[in-house]
Design an enzyme around this catalytic site. Sequence first.
Site, short mmCIF file in Angstrom:
data_model
loop_
_atom_site.label_atom_id
_atom_site.label_comp_id
_atom_site.label_asym_id
_atom_site.label_seq_id
_atom_site.Cartn_x
_atom_site.Cartn_y
_atom_site.Cartn_z
N LYS A 1 0.83 -1.20 0.00
CA LYS A 1 0.00 0.00 0.00
C LYS A 1 0.87 1.25 0.00
O LYS A 1 1.69 1.45 0.88
CB LYS A 1 -0.92 0.00 1.23
CG LYS A 1 -1.88 1.19 1.25
CD LYS A 1 -2.96 1.01 2.31
CE LYS A 1 -2.57 1.56 3.65
NZ LYS A 1 -2.55 3.03 3.70
N ASP B 1 -3.31 4.24 -2.28
CA ASP B 1 -4.27 4.72 -1.27
C ASP B 1 -4.23 6.23 -1.19
O ASP B 1 -3.69 6.81 -0.25
CB ASP B 1 -3.89 4.06 0.07
CG ASP B 1 -4.83 4.44 1.21
OD1 ASP B 1 -5.97 4.87 0.94
OD2 ASP B 1 -4.41 4.31 2.38
N LYS C 1 -7.14 8.11 -1.81
CA LYS C 1 -8.49 8.57 -1.38
C LYS C 1 -8.94 9.83 -2.12
O LYS C 1 -9.17 10.88 -1.48
CB LYS C 1 -8.50 8.82 0.13
CG LYS C 1 -8.14 7.60 0.97
CD LYS C 1 -8.29 7.90 2.46
CE LYS C 1 -7.97 6.73 3.35
NZ LYS C 1 -6.53 6.42 3.45
N ASP D 1 -13.11 14.86 -4.96
CA ASP D 1 -13.17 16.15 -5.65
C ASP D 1 -14.38 16.13 -6.57
O ASP D 1 -15.20 15.22 -6.47
CB ASP D 1 -11.84 16.37 -6.43
CG ASP D 1 -11.48 17.85 -6.58
OD1 ASP D 1 -12.38 18.64 -6.94
OD2 ASP D 1 -10.31 18.20 -6.35
N ASN E 1 -15.43 15.24 -12.51
CA ASN E 1 -14.49 15.30 -13.63
C ASN E 1 -13.04 15.13 -13.16
O ASN E 1 -12.26 14.37 -13.73
CB ASN E 1 -14.66 16.63 -14.38
CG ASN E 1 -13.73 16.71 -15.57
OD1 ASN E 1 -13.81 15.89 -16.48
ND2 ASN E 1 -12.81 17.65 -15.54
N THR F 1 -11.90 5.32 10.07
CA THR F 1 -12.03 4.74 11.41
C THR F 1 -11.61 5.74 12.49
O THR F 1 -11.84 5.51 13.67
CB THR F 1 -11.20 3.45 11.55
OG1 THR F 1 -9.94 3.66 10.94
CG2 THR F 1 -11.89 2.27 10.90
N GLN G 1 -4.59 1.57 16.94
CA GLN G 1 -5.81 1.03 16.35
C GLN G 1 -6.72 0.57 17.48
O GLN G 1 -6.29 -0.11 18.40
CB GLN G 1 -5.49 -0.17 15.44
CG GLN G 1 -4.66 0.18 14.22
CD GLN G 1 -5.47 0.82 13.10
OE1 GLN G 1 -6.60 1.26 13.32
NE2 GLN G 1 -4.90 0.88 11.92
N ARG H 1 2.26 -1.73 10.90
CA ARG H 1 3.27 -1.80 11.95
C ARG H 1 3.56 -3.18 12.53
O ARG H 1 4.72 -3.45 12.86
CB ARG H 1 2.93 -0.79 13.05
CG ARG H 1 3.19 0.64 12.58
CD ARG H 1 2.47 1.65 13.43
NE ARG H 1 1.02 1.54 13.25
CZ ARG H 1 0.13 2.26 13.89
NH1 ARG H 1 0.52 3.16 14.77
NH2 ARG H 1 -1.16 2.12 13.64
O1 C5P Z 1 0.26 0.09 11.06
P1 C5P Z 1 -1.15 -0.26 10.79
O2 C5P Z 1 -1.40 -1.73 10.57
O3 C5P Z 1 -2.11 0.33 11.81
O4 C5P Z 1 -1.45 0.45 9.40
C1 C5P Z 1 -2.70 0.40 8.82
C2 C5P Z 1 -2.71 1.16 7.53
O5 C5P Z 1 -4.03 1.21 7.06
C3 C5P Z 1 -2.24 2.61 7.64
O6 C5P Z 1 -1.62 2.93 6.40
C4 C5P Z 1 -3.52 3.37 7.83
O7 C5P Z 1 -3.45 4.68 7.31
C5 C5P Z 1 -4.49 2.56 7.00
N1 C5P Z 1 -5.89 2.66 7.36
C6 C5P Z 1 -6.38 2.37 8.63
N2 C5P Z 1 -7.72 2.46 8.88
C7 C5P Z 1 -8.55 2.83 7.91
C8 C5P Z 1 -8.07 3.10 6.65
C9 C5P Z 1 -6.73 3.02 6.40
O8 C5P Z 1 -5.65 2.05 9.53
N3 C5P Z 1 -9.84 2.86 8.16
#
Ligand code: C5P
Length: 235
Positions: A34, A61, A63, A66, A69, A121, A192, A213
Site C-alpha cells: 500500500k 491509497d 483517497k 473532488d 471530472n 475509522t 488502532q 506496523r
Molecule cells: O500500522 P497499521 O497496521 O495500523 O497500518 C494500517 C494502515 O491502514 C495505515 O496505512 C492506515 O493509514 C491505513 N488505514 C487504517 N484504517 C482505515 C483506513 C486506512 O488504519 N480505516
Amino acid sequence: MELKDRIIIALDYSDEAKALEMVELTREYAGVYKVGFELFVSAGPDIVKKLASLGGKVFLDLKFHDIPNTVGQASGAAAALGVLMFNVHASGGLDMMKKAAESAAKAGRDRPLALGVTVLTSMNDRVLKEEIGIPLGANEQALKLAKLAKQAGLDGVVCSGEEIKAIKEACGKDFILVVPGVRPAWASGDDQKRVITPREAVAAGADYIVIGRPITKADDPKAAAKRVLEELQPA
Ligand code: C5P
C-alpha cells in the site's frame, strides 16, 4: 487467489529506500503493497514502477475526493500507472464514484480495482453528528456508503472488521472488501482501536487485509510477515 495475495503491507514511509527494503524483506509472504500519501508525495509516481519491478502489486491509497471530472481524470492517471487497486471517498457521491469506475474500466483487461472509502475509522458517531452534521452512526453510514459505491459500479470498499458481514450481506460476495486495523494476537494494537486478527478478518469475508506496523516495525519483519501468512493457512 493465492493466500499471500490477500496480504497488503502498508508502506508508511517517506523514505523510498526504506520502503523498497521492506518489500525485499517481505515479498515472499505478501503480494500487495500500500502506497499512501506519505510515500507518494515523497517519492513520486515512479515508486509504483519500482515496486512492480520487485514483484509487488500496488494499492494506491490516495483517497480521491473532488468534483466528478477531476476524480475521473485522476483515476485514469492511477490506472495508467498500472496499480492493482486505488480508492476514492464514497462521500464524494454517486456521480463522482461513477467517473472513477468508468476510468478504471477504460484501462481494459488489466484495469485496476476501484474502491470506495466509507467512513474513516478515526471518526466516530460524535464526530459525524456534532462536527460534520451526519445523523447516522459510523457503522450505518459506512453501510449506506458501501451500497452507494456498489450502485456507482465500484468494485468494493475499504471497511473496518466490524462492518465486513453487513456489507457482504448487502452488496454480495463479489463486492471486494479491503480491511485495515488488522492485528495478529501476538502484536501490539498501536493506536488502532477496533482491531481484528488476520484469520478472523478473512473468515468474516475480507478479500484483502491491510497490515502495517505489526510487520514493518517488528524486530524481524520477514519473520512477522511469514507468521501472518501462516496464520491465514486453513487449520
Ligand atoms: O500500522 P497499521 O497496521 O495500523 O497500518 C494500517 C494502515 O491502514 C495505515 O496505512 C492506515 O493509514 C491505513 N488505514 C487504517 N484504517 C482505515 C483506513 C486506512 O488504519 N480505516
